[in-house]
Structure formats: structure tokens, C-alpha cells
Design a protein around this motif. Structure first.
Motif, PDB file in Angstrom:
ATOM      1  N   ALA A  33      29.903  -7.610  38.372  1.00  8.91           N
ATOM      2  CA  ALA A  33      30.608  -6.473  37.789  1.00  8.91           C
ATOM      3  C   ALA A  33      31.087  -5.587  38.927  1.00  8.91           C
ATOM      4  O   ALA A  33      30.300  -5.203  39.789  1.00  8.91           O
ATOM      5  N   VAL A  34      32.368  -5.300  38.954  1.00  6.61           N
ATOM      6  CA  VAL A  34      32.958  -4.396  39.935  1.00  6.61           C
ATOM      7  C   VAL A  34      33.765  -3.384  39.136  1.00  6.61           C
ATOM      8  O   VAL A  34      34.711  -3.750  38.441  1.00  6.61           O
ATOM      9  N   SER A  35      33.374  -2.109  39.217  1.00  7.23           N
ATOM     10  CA  SER A  35      33.908  -1.155  38.259  1.00  7.23           C
ATOM     11  C   SER A  35      34.057   0.238  38.854  1.00  7.23           C
ATOM     12  O   SER A  35      33.277   0.647  39.714  1.00  7.23           O
ATOM     13  N   ASN A  36      35.063   0.958  38.364  1.00  4.95           N
ATOM     14  CA  ASN A  36      35.268   2.356  38.756  1.00  4.95           C
ATOM     15  C   ASN A  36      34.324   3.254  37.951  1.00  4.95           C
ATOM     16  O   ASN A  36      34.753   4.019  37.071  1.00  4.95           O
ATOM     17  N   VAL A  37      33.066   3.151  38.238  1.00  3.65           N
ATOM     18  CA  VAL A  37      32.049   3.955  37.559  1.00  3.65           C
ATOM     19  C   VAL A  37      31.023   4.426  38.585  1.00  3.65           C
ATOM     20  O   VAL A  37      31.212   4.279  39.781  1.00  3.65           O
ATOM     21  N   TYR A  38      29.925   4.966  38.084  1.00  5.34           N
ATOM     22  CA  TYR A  38      28.869   5.528  38.910  1.00  5.34           C
ATOM     23  C   TYR A  38      27.584   4.721  38.703  1.00  5.34           C
ATOM     24  O   TYR A  38      27.475   3.946  37.742  1.00  5.34           O
ATOM     25  N   PRO A  39      26.596   4.858  39.571  1.00  8.42           N
ATOM     26  CA  PRO A  39      25.429   3.966  39.554  1.00  8.42           C
ATOM     27  C   PRO A  39      24.644   3.939  38.249  1.00  8.42           C
ATOM     28  O   PRO A  39      23.994   2.926  37.948  1.00  8.42           O
ATOM     29  N   ARG A  40      24.690   5.008  37.464  1.00  5.44           N
ATOM     30  CA  ARG A  40      23.872   5.019  36.246  1.00  5.44           C
ATOM     31  C   ARG A  40      24.271   3.908  35.276  1.00  5.44           C
ATOM     32  O   ARG A  40      23.439   3.417  34.511  1.00  5.44           O
ATOM     33  N   TYR A  41      25.531   3.507  35.310  1.00  5.90           N
ATOM     34  CA  TYR A  41      25.953   2.380  34.478  1.00  5.90           C
ATOM     35  C   TYR A  41      25.154   1.131  34.828  1.00  5.90           C
ATOM     36  O   TYR A  41      24.722   0.380  33.946  1.00  5.90           O
ATOM     37  N   VAL A  42      24.979   0.892  36.119  1.00  6.23           N
ATOM     38  CA  VAL A  42      24.281  -0.309  36.585  1.00  6.23           C
ATOM     39  C   VAL A  42      22.769  -0.147  36.455  1.00  6.23           C
ATOM     40  O   VAL A  42      22.063  -1.064  36.036  1.00  6.23           O
ATOM     41  N   ASP A  43      22.260   1.031  36.796  1.00  2.00           N
ATOM     42  CA  ASP A  43      20.819   1.259  36.821  1.00  2.00           C
ATOM     43  C   ASP A  43      20.218   1.423  35.435  1.00  2.00           C
ATOM     44  O   ASP A  43      19.046   1.089  35.221  1.00  2.00           O
ATOM     45  N   GLN A  44      21.001   1.959  34.474  1.00  6.94           N
ATOM     46  CA  GLN A  44      20.441   2.264  33.159  1.00  6.94           C
ATOM     47  C   GLN A  44      21.171   1.565  32.015  1.00  6.94           C
ATOM     48  O   GLN A  44      20.545   0.913  31.187  1.00  6.94           O
ATOM     49  N   ASN A  45      22.495   1.713  31.957  1.00  3.39           N
ATOM     50  CA  ASN A  45      23.209   1.261  30.763  1.00  3.39           C
ATOM     51  C   ASN A  45      23.214  -0.263  30.612  1.00  3.39           C
ATOM     52  O   ASN A  45      22.978  -0.784  29.520  1.00  3.39           O
ATOM     53  N   LEU A  46      23.483  -0.984  31.688  1.00  2.00           N
ATOM     54  CA  LEU A  46      23.449  -2.445  31.595  1.00  2.00           C
ATOM     55  C   LEU A  46      22.058  -2.961  31.232  1.00  2.00           C
ATOM     56  O   LEU A  46      21.924  -3.804  30.338  1.00  2.00           O
ATOM     57  N   PRO A  47      20.982  -2.466  31.883  1.00  2.31           N
ATOM     58  CA  PRO A  47      19.642  -2.913  31.484  1.00  2.31           C
ATOM     59  C   PRO A  47      19.279  -2.534  30.040  1.00  2.31           C
ATOM     60  O   PRO A  47      18.592  -3.301  29.360  1.00  2.31           O
ATOM     61  N   LEU A  48      19.728  -1.364  29.586  1.00  2.00           N
ATOM     62  CA  LEU A  48      19.440  -0.954  28.204  1.00  2.00           C
ATOM     63  C   LEU A  48      19.956  -1.979  27.201  1.00  2.00           C
ATOM     64  O   LEU A  48      19.347  -2.202  26.150  1.00  2.00           O
ATOM     65  N   LEU A  49      21.071  -2.603  27.536  1.00  6.36           N
ATOM     66  CA  LEU A  49      21.698  -3.574  26.638  1.00  6.36           C
ATOM     67  C   LEU A  49      21.354  -5.020  27.007  1.00  6.36           C
ATOM     68  O   LEU A  49      21.848  -5.957  26.385  1.00  6.36           O
ATOM     69  N   GLY A  50      20.506  -5.187  28.019  1.00  4.95           N
ATOM     70  CA  GLY A  50      20.087  -6.519  28.418  1.00  4.95           C
ATOM     71  C   GLY A  50      21.171  -7.320  29.124  1.00  4.95           C
ATOM     72  O   GLY A  50      21.069  -8.552  29.230  1.00  4.95           O
ATOM     73  N   LEU A  51      22.198  -6.649  29.641  1.00  2.00           N
ATOM     74  CA  LEU A  51      23.320  -7.361  30.259  1.00  2.00           C
ATOM     75  C   LEU A  51      23.105  -7.635  31.743  1.00  2.00           C
ATOM     76  O   LEU A  51      23.800  -8.467  32.323  1.00  2.00           O
ATOM     77  N   HIS A  52      22.165  -6.935  32.354  1.00  2.00           N
ATOM     78  CA  HIS A  52      21.935  -7.108  33.796  1.00  2.00           C
ATOM     79  C   HIS A  52      21.433  -8.508  34.125  1.00  2.00           C
ATOM     80  O   HIS A  52      21.631  -8.996  35.236  1.00  2.00           O
ATOM     81  N   ARG A  53      20.793  -9.164  33.169  1.00  2.00           N
ATOM     82  CA  ARG A  53      20.232 -10.500  33.428  1.00  2.00           C
ATOM     83  C   ARG A  53      21.319 -11.541  33.697  1.00  2.00           C
ATOM     84  O   ARG A  53      21.059 -12.575  34.307  1.00  2.00           O
ATOM     85  N   ASP A  54      22.518 -11.289  33.201  1.00  2.01           N
ATOM     86  CA  ASP A  54      23.598 -12.263  33.350  1.00  2.01           C
ATOM     87  C   ASP A  54      24.424 -12.038  34.610  1.00  2.01           C
ATOM     88  O   ASP A  54      25.323 -12.828  34.903  1.00  2.01           O
ATOM     89  N   LEU A  55      24.146 -10.969  35.341  1.00  3.45           N
ATOM     90  CA  LEU A  55      24.946 -10.629  36.516  1.00  3.45           C
ATOM     91  C   LEU A  55      24.243 -11.022  37.810  1.00  3.45           C
ATOM     92  O   LEU A  55      23.045 -10.796  37.973  1.00  3.45           O
ATOM     93  N   ASP A  56      25.011 -11.588  38.720  1.00  3.55           N
ATOM     94  CA  ASP A  56      24.487 -11.900  40.041  1.00  3.55           C
ATOM     95  C   ASP A  56      24.586 -10.703  40.978  1.00  3.55           C
ATOM     96  O   ASP A  56      23.818 -10.591  41.928  1.00  3.55           O
ATOM     97  N   PHE A  57      25.540  -9.809  40.720  1.00  3.74           N
ATOM     98  CA  PHE A  57      25.674  -8.594  41.517  1.00  3.74           C
ATOM     99  C   PHE A  57      26.504  -7.584  40.738  1.00  3.74           C
ATOM    100  O   PHE A  57      27.182  -7.923  39.765  1.00  3.74           O
ATOM    101  N   ALA A  58      26.412  -6.331  41.157  1.00  2.00           N
ATOM    102  CA  ALA A  58      27.228  -5.273  40.558  1.00  2.00           C
ATOM    103  C   ALA A  58      27.531  -4.241  41.631  1.00  2.00           C
ATOM    104  O   ALA A  58      26.680  -3.930  42.474  1.00  2.00           O
ATOM    105  N   ALA A  59      28.744  -3.739  41.627  1.00  2.00           N
ATOM    106  CA  ALA A  59      29.156  -2.717  42.586  1.00  2.00           C
ATOM    107  C   ALA A  59      29.996  -1.676  41.867  1.00  2.00           C
ATOM    108  O   ALA A  59      30.834  -2.016  41.031  1.00  2.00           O
ATOM    109  N   THR A  60      29.748  -0.412  42.171  1.00  6.04           N
ATOM    110  CA  THR A  60      30.513   0.676  41.570  1.00  6.04           C
ATOM    111  C   THR A  60      31.380   1.347  42.627  1.00  6.04           C
ATOM    112  O   THR A  60      31.072   1.307  43.824  1.00  6.04           O
TER     113      THR A  60
END
Length: 206
Positions: free
Chosen positions: A161-188
Motif C-alpha cells: 500500500a502506497v498512499s497519500n495518508v498518515y501513519p495512523r491508517y497503517v498502524d490502526q485502521n488497516l489492522p482494525l479491519l484485518g487488512l494488514h495481514r495481506d500486505l507485504d509493506f505499506a508506505a505513507t
């Protein structure tokens, strides 16, 4: 026999979790080795209208508040103004929380919520809005985007995931929805220090 069936099922699940060998061959022979996704409105969608989140926070403290549609209009105006004055969520200048304090204050100004801006009420309203956007009640997986991400993963591609957002999306929102497990990396863009563009992809790659 039951134990044998359980063991067989476990083995089947492990096999199914492995990338198919034919898929891996296709990936290795393809120039495409990785695929990246935008987070907002591609992987993560709002489950509650934005104007309602803001309006409910103000109304929670029995303060005057315009209709939800008007709150959304106010948010859009404040987002443009704040983003112009302090780009990229304040990266390099302030924390994302401080940026959102200014952003939410500007939204309330645009909406005419003067009582919500008072010294004794704004900290309460701000915290309620800010906390809401770290809640699974506000967010939901975007079905088509998540399906595409998991299809790419099943094909053996590197998925990020490469996105014009801030770290809370990666640190909180993706894990809340269980989506972080499918990602190999994420950068904001906040972490990289610039909006997503060709240079951003180069820095993520290296």
C-alpha cells in the motif's frame, strides 16, 4: 479416524495458503512482480457518512450543529485550506494529531459551530472526532479493492500500500479491519515526506 481427518484438513489449509506453483512460475516470467494499492476508498472505505461523524460529536455535547450535509461541505472547505497551508498532514512540521486539531477546528469554523470551538468544549469535541476515526465502527473494507489485493497475493505478487495518508491508517485502521495481514509493506506520504509520485515509489522500492 477423526484425528486423521483433522490432520488432513490442517495439511489442506497449509497447502491452500501456499502460492500455487504455476502462479509463481507466471510471476517469475512476468515483468510485473509487485502491485501497490491506494488505501483510502480503495482498501478502506467509510461505513458512516463523514458529516454524521462530525455532527454526532458536536451533538453529543448538546451543542448547536448544522445538518450532516453542511458539516461535510465545511469539512471539504477546511481540508482544502488546511492542506494548502500545511501540506502532507504537517509532515516535518508537526504530528498528525496536531494537524488534525487544526483541521477539525477549521471545519467547525466553516460550519459555524462557535460553541464547539470554546476552550472548555473544543478539546472534548476534537477528541471524540479524532477517536472515532480510529474505530472499526467508522471504517469498512472496500469489497472490490480487497478482492483485487487478495487476488494479487494469491497469484504470488508482492502486495503493498502506497498512499497519500498518515501513519495512523497503517498502524490502526488497516489492522482494525484485518487488512494488514495481506500486505507485504505499506508506505505513507507522511512517512516518506512527500506526496505519492514517481520519486515516492523509488524511495519505497529502495
Amino acid at each position: 479416524q477423526n484425528s486423521q481427518r483433522i490432520a488432513a484438513n490442517r495439511h489442506s489449509r497449509r497447502v491452500n495458503q501456499q502460492p500455487d506453483s504455476n502462479n509463481m512460475k507466471a510471476v517469475l516470467s512476468s515483468p510485473v512482480r509487485a502491485v501497490t494499492f491506494e488505501i483510502t476508498s480503495t482498501l478502506v472505505c467509510m461505513a458512516v457518512p463523514l458529516g454524521k461523524v462530525y455532527g454526532d460529536a458536536v451533538r453529543h455535547y448538546n451543542l448547536p450543529c448544522p445538518a450532516d450535509d453542511a458539516m461535510k461541505v465545511a469539512f471539504k472547505a477546511a481540508y482544502v485550506n488546511t492542506g494548502s497551508e500545511i501540506p502532507n498532514f504537517g509532515a516535518g512540521l508537526m504530528s498528525e494529531r496536531q494537524w488534525w486539531q487544526q483541521m477539525i477546528s477549521s471545519t467547525l469554523v466553516e460550519a459555524g459551530c462557535t460553541e464547539a470551538l470554546m476552550d472548555e468544549t473544543f478539546p472534548l469535541v476534537f477528541q471524540r472526532i479524532y477517536s472515532s476515526f480510529a474505530s472499526p465502527d467508522v471504517w469498512a473494507p472496500c469489497p472490490e479493492g480487497v478482492l483485487a489485493m487478495r487476488h494479487a497475493k494469491a497469484r504470488g505478487l508482492i502486495v503493498g500500500a502506497v498512499s497519500n495518508v498518515y501513519p495512523r491508517y497503517v498502524d490502526q485502521n488497516l489492522p482494525l479491519l484485518g487488512l494488514h495481514r495481506d500486505l507485504d509493506f505499506a508506505a505513507t506520504s507522511y512517512d516518506v515526506g512527500r506526496s505519492v509520485n514517481a520519486a515516492c515509489f523509488s524511495r519505497v522500492a529502495w
